[in-house]
Design a protein around this motif. Sequence first.
Motif, PDB file in Angstrom:
ATOM      1  N   UNK A 262       5.525  -5.195   9.444  1.00  0.00           N
ATOM      2  CA  UNK A 262       6.483  -4.088   9.327  1.00  0.00           C
ATOM      3  C   UNK A 262       7.935  -4.540   9.170  1.00  0.00           C
ATOM      4  N   UNK A 263       8.260  -5.775   9.542  1.00  0.00           N
ATOM      5  CA  UNK A 263       9.639  -6.235   9.426  1.00  0.00           C
ATOM      6  C   UNK A 263       9.889  -7.051   8.162  1.00  0.00           C
ATOM      7  N   UNK A 264       8.900  -7.830   7.738  1.00  0.00           N
ATOM      8  CA  UNK A 264       9.102  -8.721   6.592  1.00  0.00           C
ATOM      9  C   UNK A 264       8.210  -8.384   5.406  1.00  0.00           C
ATOM     10  N   UNK A 265       7.303  -7.410   5.571  1.00  0.00           N
ATOM     11  CA  UNK A 265       6.456  -6.959   4.470  1.00  0.00           C
ATOM     12  C   UNK A 265       6.703  -5.496   4.176  1.00  0.00           C
ATOM     13  N   UNK A 266       5.720  -4.845   3.601  1.00  0.00           N
ATOM     14  CA  UNK A 266       5.821  -3.408   3.339  1.00  0.00           C
ATOM     15  C   UNK A 266       5.623  -2.625   4.634  1.00  0.00           C
ATOM     16  N   UNK A 267       4.637  -3.072   5.428  1.00  0.00           N
ATOM     17  CA  UNK A 267       4.355  -2.433   6.702  1.00  0.00           C
ATOM     18  C   UNK A 267       3.247  -1.398   6.618  1.00  0.00           C
ATOM     19  N   UNK A 268       2.188  -1.588   7.418  1.00  0.00           N
ATOM     20  CA  UNK A 268       1.073  -0.634   7.458  1.00  0.00           C
ATOM     21  C   UNK A 268       0.123  -1.024   8.575  1.00  0.00           C
ATOM     22  N   UNK A 269      -0.713  -0.064   8.969  1.00  0.00           N
ATOM     23  CA  UNK A 269      -1.782  -0.346   9.924  1.00  0.00           C
ATOM     24  C   UNK A 269      -2.948  -1.046   9.260  1.00  0.00           C
ATOM     25  N   UNK A 270      -3.108  -0.823   7.946  1.00  0.00           N
ATOM     26  CA  UNK A 270      -4.262  -1.404   7.268  1.00  0.00           C
ATOM     27  C   UNK A 270      -4.076  -1.484   5.773  1.00  0.00           C
ATOM     28  N   UNK A 271      -5.010  -2.164   5.130  1.00  0.00           N
ATOM     29  CA  UNK A 271      -4.986  -2.457   3.695  1.00  0.00           C
ATOM     30  C   UNK A 271      -6.322  -2.006   3.123  1.00  0.00           C
TER      31      UNK A 271
END
Length: 282
Positions: A37-46
Motif C-alpha cells: 500500500x505504500x510503495x505499490x498500487x495497494x490491495x488486499x489481493x490480486x
Amino acid sequence: MKFTKIHSLGNDFLVVEKQEVPPKIELSPLVRTICERHTGVGADGFLLIDVKDPDQGLVNFSIFNADGTEPEISGNGLRCAAAYLHYRQSVKPTQLHFQTHAGNRESLLQERNKRYFRIRIEMGEPLFDSAKIPFDDGSEHEKIIDYPLTINQKIYHITALSLGNPHCAIFFDRFPSRIEWHQIGREIELHPFFPKKTNIEFIRVLNRDEIEVLFWERGVGETLSSGSGSCAAAVASILKNLTNKEITVRTSMGELLVEWKKGVVYQTGPAEVVFSGDFALD
C-alpha cells in the motif's frame, strides 16, 4: 501490465488478465510488490483471470493474497472479477461460470449503475469434516462446533468449516478491542491445528436475521469485509441455531446477503470499479 482496481465493501483487489503477465515472471514477488500500500498500487489481493469463452461466460480464476500466497477462493474476489468482466464487456451473458481451485462457481449480475455492480455469487456446499477443512488435533471430527481452542491460556469456543478455504468462527456478545482481536486472529491463523492456516470471523448475533462480523484473513490480516468469511459466519450461526437460513451480514463497510439453500451457499453484494492503470514491470 494493465490492471483495474475494484473493491467490494472495502475489500479491494487488482484485476489482471492473463495475457498481461509475461509467462516467465514469478507471480508471488509481483503480487507482494503491486499490493504493497505504500510503495505499490495497494490491495488486499490480486486476481488473475482468463476468459475462455466470452459467449458462454466461461472464465478461469486465480487469486493471490497480498503476501503472495494463493488461497483456494474468495467470494468478494469472484464478485470483483465478475464486475470487471461486465464493466469491460468482455463477456456476453449476465450469468458467468468461474473455474477456481475450489471448483466451479457461478455469478449472476443483478444490477448495474455505471461503475457500481450488484452480483450474486454461488459459494458451493460447506464442508464440516475435520479432514476436509482441514483441522487436525489428532482426532477425527464429523463437525467442529464450539470446540475449546486454547490461545494464550484462554479458551475460545470455535466453529470451523470450509467453503473451499478454511474458516474459524468465534462468537461474542461484545467484540474485543481491536488490538485484542488482531492478536487472537494472528494466533489462530497460524495455529498448528490448522495445517493450511485459516481465516477467522469474529461474530456478534444481532437477531435471527442479522449478524455483525469482523474479519481476519489468512495471508492478509484485517479486511473491511470478506465474501467467503461472511458466508462462513452465516453458516456457523445457522449451525448453532442462532439465525435463520437467509441473513444479512453487517461488515465495517456495508451489508451482504447470505443464503443457505438446498445445501448450497449464496452471497449477494456490491462491487465498484475504482480505477485502471499500467504497472511497470522490470
